[in-house]
Design a protein around this motif. Structure first.
Motif, mmCIF file in Angstrom:
data_model
loop_
_atom_site.group_PDB
_atom_site.id
_atom_site.type_symbol
_atom_site.label_atom_id
_atom_site.label_comp_id
_atom_site.label_asym_id
_atom_site.label_seq_id
_atom_site.Cartn_x
_atom_site.Cartn_y
_atom_site.Cartn_z
ATOM 1 N N CYS A 92 53.088 -2.066 67.146
ATOM 2 C CA CYS A 92 52.387 -1.819 68.405
ATOM 3 C C CYS A 92 52.911 -0.498 68.958
ATOM 4 C CB CYS A 92 52.634 -2.956 69.398
ATOM 5 S SG CYS A 92 51.884 -2.629 71.015
ATOM 6 N N LYS A 93 52.061 0.522 68.955
ATOM 7 C CA LYS A 93 52.497 1.852 69.382
ATOM 8 C C LYS A 93 52.665 1.948 70.893
ATOM 9 C CE LYS A 93 50.791 4.495 65.441
ATOM 10 N NZ LYS A 93 49.978 5.639 64.994
ATOM 11 N N LEU A 94 52.113 0.994 71.630
ATOM 12 C CA LEU A 94 52.291 0.985 73.081
ATOM 13 C C LEU A 94 53.653 0.413 73.465
ATOM 14 C CD1 LEU A 94 49.008 -0.103 74.898
ATOM 15 C CD2 LEU A 94 50.166 2.083 74.979
ATOM 16 N N CYS A 95 54.004 -0.716 72.852
ATOM 17 C CA CYS A 95 55.249 -1.416 73.196
ATOM 18 C C CYS A 95 56.388 -1.096 72.238
ATOM 19 C CB CYS A 95 55.006 -2.925 73.206
ATOM 20 S SG CYS A 95 53.606 -3.428 74.219
ATOM 21 N N LEU A 96 56.065 -0.366 71.140
ATOM 22 C CA LEU A 96 57.044 -0.017 70.106
ATOM 23 C C LEU A 96 57.732 -1.270 69.553
ATOM 24 C CD1 LEU A 96 58.643 3.174 71.700
ATOM 25 C CD2 LEU A 96 56.841 3.051 69.980
ATOM 26 N N ILE A 97 56.885 -2.227 69.142
ATOM 27 C CA ILE A 97 57.383 -3.498 68.607
ATOM 28 C C ILE A 97 56.806 -3.709 67.210
ATOM 29 C CG2 ILE A 97 57.122 -6.007 68.847
ATOM 30 C CD1 ILE A 97 57.511 -5.683 71.799
ATOM 31 N N HIS A 98 57.661 -4.089 66.266
ATOM 32 C CA HIS A 98 57.221 -4.417 64.912
ATOM 33 C C HIS A 98 56.713 -5.860 64.878
ATOM 34 C CE1 HIS A 98 59.591 -0.832 64.022
ATOM 35 N NE2 HIS A 98 58.947 -0.762 62.870
ATOM 36 N N ILE A 99 55.624 -6.073 64.150
ATOM 37 C CA ILE A 99 54.971 -7.382 64.101
ATOM 38 C C ILE A 99 54.768 -7.776 62.646
ATOM 39 C CG2 ILE A 99 52.937 -8.711 64.807
ATOM 40 C CD1 ILE A 99 52.587 -6.516 67.028
ATOM 41 N N GLU A 100 54.999 -9.050 62.328
ATOM 42 C CA GLU A 100 54.952 -9.504 60.936
ATOM 43 C C GLU A 100 53.537 -9.567 60.385
ATOM 44 O OE1 GLU A 100 57.061 -13.032 59.998
ATOM 45 O OE2 GLU A 100 58.960 -12.327 60.831
ATOM 46 N N ASN A 101 52.603 -10.234 61.105
ATOM 47 C CA ASN A 101 51.269 -10.477 60.551
ATOM 48 C C ASN A 101 50.210 -10.466 61.637
ATOM 49 O OD1 ASN A 101 51.723 -12.940 61.864
ATOM 50 N ND2 ASN A 101 52.580 -13.848 59.987
ATOM 51 N N ILE A 102 48.963 -10.770 61.231
ATOM 52 C CA ILE A 102 47.832 -10.745 62.162
ATOM 53 C C ILE A 102 48.026 -11.762 63.282
ATOM 54 C CG2 ILE A 102 45.347 -11.145 62.372
ATOM 55 C CD1 ILE A 102 45.710 -8.674 60.856
ATOM 56 N N GLN A 103 48.475 -12.974 62.917
ATOM 57 C CA GLN A 103 48.659 -13.996 63.945
ATOM 58 C C GLN A 103 49.683 -13.544 64.984
ATOM 59 O OE1 GLN A 103 48.639 -14.561 60.687
ATOM 60 N NE2 GLN A 103 47.881 -16.611 60.157
ATOM 61 N N GLY A 104 50.773 -12.921 64.519
ATOM 62 C CA GLY A 104 51.790 -12.404 65.440
ATOM 63 C C GLY A 104 51.233 -11.320 66.346
#
Length: 435
Positions: A116-128
């Motif tokens: 997420c380029k807004l929150c700078l958070i890495h996410i595992e998959n689509i559901q996440g």
């Protein structure tokens, strides 16, 4: 029981009859519509297009839903064409919320496929990702991004708009800034305090500095006072004595110490004017900065009203209180100064730059402001104190120690070294041709 069965059969029969009748009526309506081509041709085309779009949308949603149901599959090569299509559509939807697929995974988050380029958070998959979109933090950042986009898309101001803004800035400076009478009141406070403190500390003297002297002060701004003291006096002991003197005086109320601040001060309120006073000691650099800003305010007419407008805006936004995590008030003056230096065309010249021999932006701390000369120039001094220079000097000293002693040569070398270390110069306060 027989009676109930009979009623149920009759009910089913009537429902079938009603269904048959409605089908006949629908057929008749369709036949009438088909017979009137001239009236319904456009409507039929629109209906067909809407049906096609609806079918395509349903197909897209079904593909995406099909992927989401099977999103536990890690190896994309094993996905069916429908699942790949669903993955593509799902990722396109995520991009609208500023969540993008990583081309190269982070070594710290090896399981994460999205960012997420807004929150700078890495996410595992689509559901996440869908879960993250619903979070308050992400929604807040989305709103801020939209506001920023709206502001950036505003058209440039017209000449009439700029003229009205100029008038507003000048009027605001008159209303919110201090007048000559306000300045005299502040100077009287310093004179009165000088009498009180010098009765007990005759070797000291007081001076006004800060926004009161530069006339960048708002009517409610603090009065900054500095105490000059001889080298034999101890700075902490002096401030403790001043705290005790002001507490005993009837001219001041709410006398407190703020010795844990970056610049330790004694804070008090002048009983007569109700203005807050901040008393520091040996704050020479702040006094030199005050002289520079005051000189600029005299020679550049747009400087003072712009600073006052900027300071008033910061006050309305509650970002001008350093104790609450805001920005020190004098920083707003420095930002306006920088803006006037960097705008094209500039209204103020830069004081230091590449025209100075040996200038290096990485060694800005080696340059010191030494005062205003002839009210037109800033005098500066360069003293090399970087680690590189110290290492070079240490190497030179070591080489000298190995050489045979020669007092004449040693004296000449020391003089050359001192001359190389210290440089002096002056920079003009204003442009040669005013803009």
């Amino acid at each position: 029981m027989d009676k109930r069965k009979s009623e149920a059969l009759q009910g089913e029969k009537s429902a079938l009859e009603n269904s048959s009748l409605s089908q006949k009526q629908q057929t008749q309506t369709d036949n009438i519509a088909d017979s009137d081509d001239s009236a319904s041709g456009i409507e039929d085309t629109a209906d067909d297009l809407s049906k096609m779009k609806s079918e395509e949308s349903n197909k897209e949603n079904s593909s995406e839903m099909d992927y989401l149901e099977n999103a536990t599959v890690i190896d994309e090569s094993a996905l069916t064409p429908e699942q790949r299509l669903g993955l593509k559509q799902a990722e396109e939807r995520l991009e609208r919320d500023h969540i993008f697929r990583l081309e190269k995974r982070s070594p710290e988050y090896t399981n994460c496929r999205y960012l997420c380029k807004l929150c700078l958070i890495h996410i595992e998959n689509i559901q996440g990702a869908h879960k993250h979109i619903k979070e308050k933090r992400h929604k807040k950042n989305i709103l801020e991004k939209q506001e920023e986009s709206e502001l950036r898309s505003l058209p440039s101001p017209s000449s009439a708009h700029l003229a009205a803004l100029s008038v507003a800035v000048v009027e605001l400076a008159k209303e919110q800034g201090i007048t000559d009478d306000d300045l005299r009141i502040r100077q009287d406070i310093v004179e009165e305090m000088s009498k009180v403190i010098m009765t007990f500390l005759p070797e000291c003297s007081l001076r006004l500095y800060g926004s009161s002297l530069t006339k960048f002060a708002l009517k409610s701004s603090d009065v900054n006072i500095d105490i000059k003291f001889p080298p034999k006096m101890n700075h902490p002991d002096l401030l403790i004595q001043v705290l005790g003197i002001l507490k005993k005086s009837a001219l001041y109320i709410d006398v407190e110490s703020d010795f844990h601040a970056k610049v330790p001060v004694v804070v008090c309120k002048d009983r007569k004017s109700a203005l807050l006073c901040r008393v520091s000691a040996g704050n020479d650099m702040a006094c030199l900065t005050t002289d520079l800003l005051a000189a600029l305010g005299k020679v550049e007419p747009v400087f003072t009203p712009l600073v006052l407008a900027f300071r008033y805006w910061a006050k309305l936004c509650y970002i001008d209180s350093q104790t609450d995590g805001g920005i020190p008030s004098y920083c707003f003056a420095l930002m306006v100064m920088f803006f006037l230096q960097q705008r094209k065309p500039p209204l103020l010249p830069c004081l230091l730059g590449s025209w100075i021999e040996g200038f290096d932006p990485k060694r800005m701390d080696d340059f010191q402001l030494k005062g205003i000369v002839e009210e037109k120039f800033v005098k500066w001094e360069y003293n090399s104190s970087s680690a590189t220079e110290k290492n070079l000097i240490a190497d030179e000293n070591k080489a000298k120690a190995d050489e045979p002693k020669d007092d004449t040569k040693k004296t000449e070398t020391d003089n050359q070294s001192n001359a190389a270390k210290a440089k002096h110069g002056k920079s003009p306060l204003t442009l040669e041709a005013p803009n």
